[in-house]
Write a protein that holds these residues in place. Sequence first.
Motif, PDB file in Angstrom:
ATOM      1  N   ILE A  20       0.704  -1.327  -0.025  1.00 55.70           N
ATOM      2  CA  ILE A  20      -0.151  -0.091  -0.079  1.00 55.70           C
ATOM      3  C   ILE A  20       0.920   1.303   0.059  1.00 55.70           C
ATOM      4  O   ILE A  20       0.586   2.219  -0.825  1.00 55.70           O
ATOM      5  CB  ILE A  20      -0.958  -0.106   1.201  1.00 55.70           C
ATOM      6  N   LEU A  21       1.975   1.306   0.854  1.00 56.05           N
ATOM      7  CA  LEU A  21       2.934   2.433   0.743  1.00 56.05           C
ATOM      8  C   LEU A  21       3.529   2.643  -0.608  1.00 56.05           C
ATOM      9  O   LEU A  21       3.711   3.653  -0.840  1.00 56.05           O
ATOM     10  CB  LEU A  21       3.939   2.143   1.693  1.00 56.05           C
ATOM     11  N   ALA A  22       3.732   1.358  -1.196  1.00 57.67           N
ATOM     12  CA  ALA A  22       4.240   1.610  -2.610  1.00 57.67           C
ATOM     13  C   ALA A  22       3.626   2.225  -3.585  1.00 57.67           C
ATOM     14  O   ALA A  22       3.703   3.089  -4.532  1.00 57.67           O
ATOM     15  CB  ALA A  22       4.743   0.069  -3.036  1.00 57.67           C
ATOM     16  N   VAL A  23       2.273   1.912  -3.616  1.00 55.55           N
ATOM     17  CA  VAL A  23       1.168   2.371  -4.427  1.00 55.55           C
ATOM     18  C   VAL A  23       0.903   3.891  -4.146  1.00 55.55           C
ATOM     19  O   VAL A  23       0.935   4.908  -4.965  1.00 55.55           O
ATOM     20  CB  VAL A  23      -0.281   1.595  -4.237  1.00 55.55           C
ATOM     21  N   THR A  24       1.012   4.170  -2.767  1.00 60.29           N
ATOM     22  CA  THR A  24       1.019   5.691  -2.334  1.00 60.29           C
ATOM     23  C   THR A  24       1.983   6.410  -3.148  1.00 60.29           C
ATOM     24  O   THR A  24       2.060   7.746  -3.612  1.00 60.29           O
ATOM     25  CB  THR A  24       0.974   5.950  -1.015  1.00 60.29           C
ATOM     26  N   ALA A  25       3.438   6.143  -2.879  1.00 58.92           N
ATOM     27  CA  ALA A  25       4.573   6.510  -3.487  1.00 58.92           C
ATOM     28  C   ALA A  25       4.422   6.746  -4.977  1.00 58.92           C
ATOM     29  O   ALA A  25       4.701   7.773  -5.627  1.00 58.92           O
ATOM     30  CB  ALA A  25       5.954   5.862  -3.023  1.00 58.92           C
ATOM     31  N   ALA A  30       3.234  10.210  -9.682  1.00 57.86           N
ATOM     32  CA  ALA A  30       2.448  10.501 -10.692  1.00 57.86           C
ATOM     33  C   ALA A  30       1.411  11.687 -10.739  1.00 57.86           C
ATOM     34  O   ALA A  30       1.399  12.407 -11.611  1.00 57.86           O
ATOM     35  CB  ALA A  30       1.537   9.252 -11.204  1.00 57.86           C
ATOM     36  N   THR A  31       1.059  12.019  -9.389  1.00 57.78           N
ATOM     37  CA  THR A  31       0.097  13.250  -9.303  1.00 57.78           C
ATOM     38  C   THR A  31       1.165  14.628  -9.358  1.00 57.78           C
ATOM     39  O   THR A  31       0.713  15.555 -10.010  1.00 57.78           O
ATOM     40  CB  THR A  31      -0.504  12.928  -8.015  1.00 57.78           C
ATOM     41  N   TRP A  32       2.320  14.434  -8.802  1.00 63.48           N
ATOM     42  CA  TRP A  32       3.219  15.574  -8.660  1.00 63.48           C
ATOM     43  C   TRP A  32       3.711  15.737 -10.184  1.00 63.48           C
ATOM     44  O   TRP A  32       3.801  17.134 -10.639  1.00 63.48           O
ATOM     45  CB  TRP A  32       4.349  15.061  -7.744  1.00 63.48           C
ATOM     46  N   THR A  33       4.092  14.885 -10.950  1.00 66.67           N
ATOM     47  CA  THR A  33       4.722  15.101 -12.136  1.00 66.67           C
ATOM     48  C   THR A  33       3.696  15.141 -13.279  1.00 66.67           C
ATOM     49  O   THR A  33       4.226  15.449 -14.543  1.00 66.67           O
ATOM     50  CB  THR A  33       5.614  13.688 -12.544  1.00 66.67           C
ATOM     51  N   GLY A  34       2.546  14.933 -13.273  1.00 68.60           N
ATOM     52  CA  GLY A  34       1.605  14.716 -14.341  1.00 68.60           C
ATOM     53  C   GLY A  34       1.678  13.803 -15.218  1.00 68.60           C
ATOM     54  O   GLY A  34       1.353  13.762 -16.697  1.00 68.60           O
ATOM     55  N   THR A  48      -6.897   7.460  -2.256  1.00 64.57           N
ATOM     56  CA  THR A  48      -7.344   6.290  -1.643  1.00 64.57           C
ATOM     57  C   THR A  48      -6.232   5.623  -0.763  1.00 64.57           C
ATOM     58  O   THR A  48      -6.585   5.058   0.181  1.00 64.57           O
ATOM     59  CB  THR A  48      -8.065   5.713  -2.820  1.00 64.57           C
ATOM     60  N   ALA A  49      -5.039   5.384  -1.517  1.00 66.23           N
ATOM     61  CA  ALA A  49      -4.050   4.802  -0.922  1.00 66.23           C
ATOM     62  C   ALA A  49      -3.544   5.351   0.555  1.00 66.23           C
ATOM     63  O   ALA A  49      -3.098   4.586   1.329  1.00 66.23           O
ATOM     64  CB  ALA A  49      -2.817   4.474  -1.862  1.00 66.23           C
ATOM     65  N   VAL A  53      -3.495   3.958   4.120  1.00 69.41           N
ATOM     66  CA  VAL A  53      -2.324   3.853   5.025  1.00 69.41           C
ATOM     67  C   VAL A  53      -2.715   4.623   6.331  1.00 69.41           C
ATOM     68  O   VAL A  53      -2.268   4.274   7.628  1.00 69.41           O
ATOM     69  CB  VAL A  53      -1.173   4.802   4.433  1.00 69.41           C
ATOM     70  N   SER A  54      -3.308   5.662   6.429  1.00 67.37           N
ATOM     71  CA  SER A  54      -3.800   6.565   7.705  1.00 67.37           C
ATOM     72  C   SER A  54      -4.639   5.459   8.438  1.00 67.37           C
ATOM     73  O   SER A  54      -4.863   5.586   9.556  1.00 67.37           O
ATOM     74  CB  SER A  54      -4.778   7.963   7.339  1.00 67.37           C
ATOM     75  N   LEU A  55      -5.734   4.892   7.818  1.00 63.78           N
ATOM     76  CA  LEU A  55      -6.582   3.928   8.522  1.00 63.78           C
ATOM     77  C   LEU A  55      -5.681   2.793   9.469  1.00 63.78           C
ATOM     78  O   LEU A  55      -6.036   2.403  10.434  1.00 63.78           O
ATOM     79  CB  LEU A  55      -7.307   3.081   7.576  1.00 63.78           C
ATOM     80  N   CYS A  56      -4.573   2.393   8.672  1.00 63.94           N
ATOM     81  CA  CYS A  56      -3.690   1.272   9.207  1.00 63.94           C
ATOM     82  C   CYS A  56      -3.218   2.067  10.297  1.00 63.94           C
ATOM     83  O   CYS A  56      -2.870   1.479  11.488  1.00 63.94           O
ATOM     84  CB  CYS A  56      -2.751   0.833   8.230  1.00 63.94           C
ATOM     85  N   LEU A  57      -2.746   3.150  10.170  1.00 56.94           N
ATOM     86  CA  LEU A  57      -1.969   4.011  11.353  1.00 56.94           C
ATOM     87  C   LEU A  57      -3.034   4.070  12.583  1.00 56.94           C
ATOM     88  O   LEU A  57      -2.393   4.162  13.583  1.00 56.94           O
ATOM     89  CB  LEU A  57      -1.284   5.150  10.852  1.00 56.94           C
ATOM     90  N   HIS A  58      -4.007   4.374  12.127  1.00 63.81           N
ATOM     91  CA  HIS A  58      -5.036   4.805  13.060  1.00 63.81           C
ATOM     92  C   HIS A  58      -5.284   3.695  13.995  1.00 63.81           C
ATOM     93  O   HIS A  58      -5.145   3.532  15.367  1.00 63.81           O
ATOM     94  CB  HIS A  58      -6.388   5.034  12.610  1.00 63.81           C
ATOM     95  N   GLU A  59      -5.451   2.571  13.450  1.00 65.57           N
ATOM     96  CA  GLU A  59      -5.519   1.257  14.149  1.00 65.57           C
ATOM     97  C   GLU A  59      -4.193   0.520  14.762  1.00 65.57           C
ATOM     98  O   GLU A  59      -4.552   0.271  16.093  1.00 65.57           O
ATOM     99  CB  GLU A  59      -6.005   0.063  13.334  1.00 65.57           C
TER     100      GLU A  59
END
Length: 266
Positions: A20-25, A30-34, A48-49, A53-59
Motif C-alpha cells: 500500500i505504501l508503494a502504491v501511495t508513493a 504520478a500526481t506530482w509529475t503529471g 485512496t492509498a 495508510v492513515s486507517l492502518c496507522l489509526h488502528e
Amino acid sequence: MTTVTTSRGDRRLSPVFVGILAVTAVTGWATWTGFAARPGLAVFLFVTASWIVSLCLHEYAHARTALHSGDVSVGAKGYLTLNPMRYTHALLSIVLPVLFVVMGGIGLPGGAVFIERHRIRGRWRHSLISAAGPLTNVLFAAVCTAPFWLHALDGVPPVFRHALAFLALLQVTAALLNLLPVPGLDGYGVVEPWLSAGVKRQVEPFAPFGLLFVFALLWVPSVNAVFFDLIDAVLRGLDVGAGSSDCGYWLYRFWNGTPDLCLVSP
C-alpha cells in the motif's frame, strides 16, 4: 510497570502494508509529475492509498497504546504489523471508510481493533487507548497541511496541492467525527471509563449502530452544512483554502469531470 512481551514476528511490517505504501508513493509521484494521462485518476489512487495508510496507522495507534497499557495479546493478533487484513472488522475498518470517501468526501474510520480491556488497569489508560486513533488523524492532517501553513507551496504542482488539501479534509473530518462521544466511536471510548456501570449498560445496545447513525445524520442538509462549515474553518486556520480542497474533491471524483481551473496554478 507493564512488561511488553511480543515476538519479532508480531512486530514485523506486513508486506500488504508495504504494498500500500508503494502504491501511495508511485501514485503520489504520478500526481506530482503529471505523468498520468488523466490527473484525476492519479489523484483518486493517491488519495485512496494514502487514506488506507492513515486507517492502518489509526488502528496501529490503538493497538500500540494498548500494548504498552497491558494488553500483550495485540501482538499475536497481528495488529502491530499494520496489515489491514488482520483487523477484527476489515469491512468496517477499510471497505466502509473508503466507500464513505467515494460517496460523500467524508473521512470516517470504521471499526477498531479488538482490545482485551480486562488486561488494562486504570481509567486514564483506557481513555488514552481510544484517543490514540483520532490523534493519529490529527498528526496526519498536520503533515498534509504543513506546506500550506509553512507557506512552502512554491514549486508544488496545483494538482498535487489540491490532492493534499482534500486528503487533509478527510483527516480533519475523521478526527472530529471519531472524537464525538457516540457509542461505537472513539470519542465514546474516551469517556466510557468515567461513566457509571448503569449508564454503560443502557448505552451498550446502541454501540453497533453509532457509526451508521453518524453517517446517516450527515446526510441531513442542515447538519451537513454546519459540520462542513466547521471543517472549512479548521482548514482555513491551517491556511488551506476551500477552493483547494474543493478542487481536490473534484479531481478525486474524476468520473464526474474536473473544472479546468483545478488543473492550473492559481
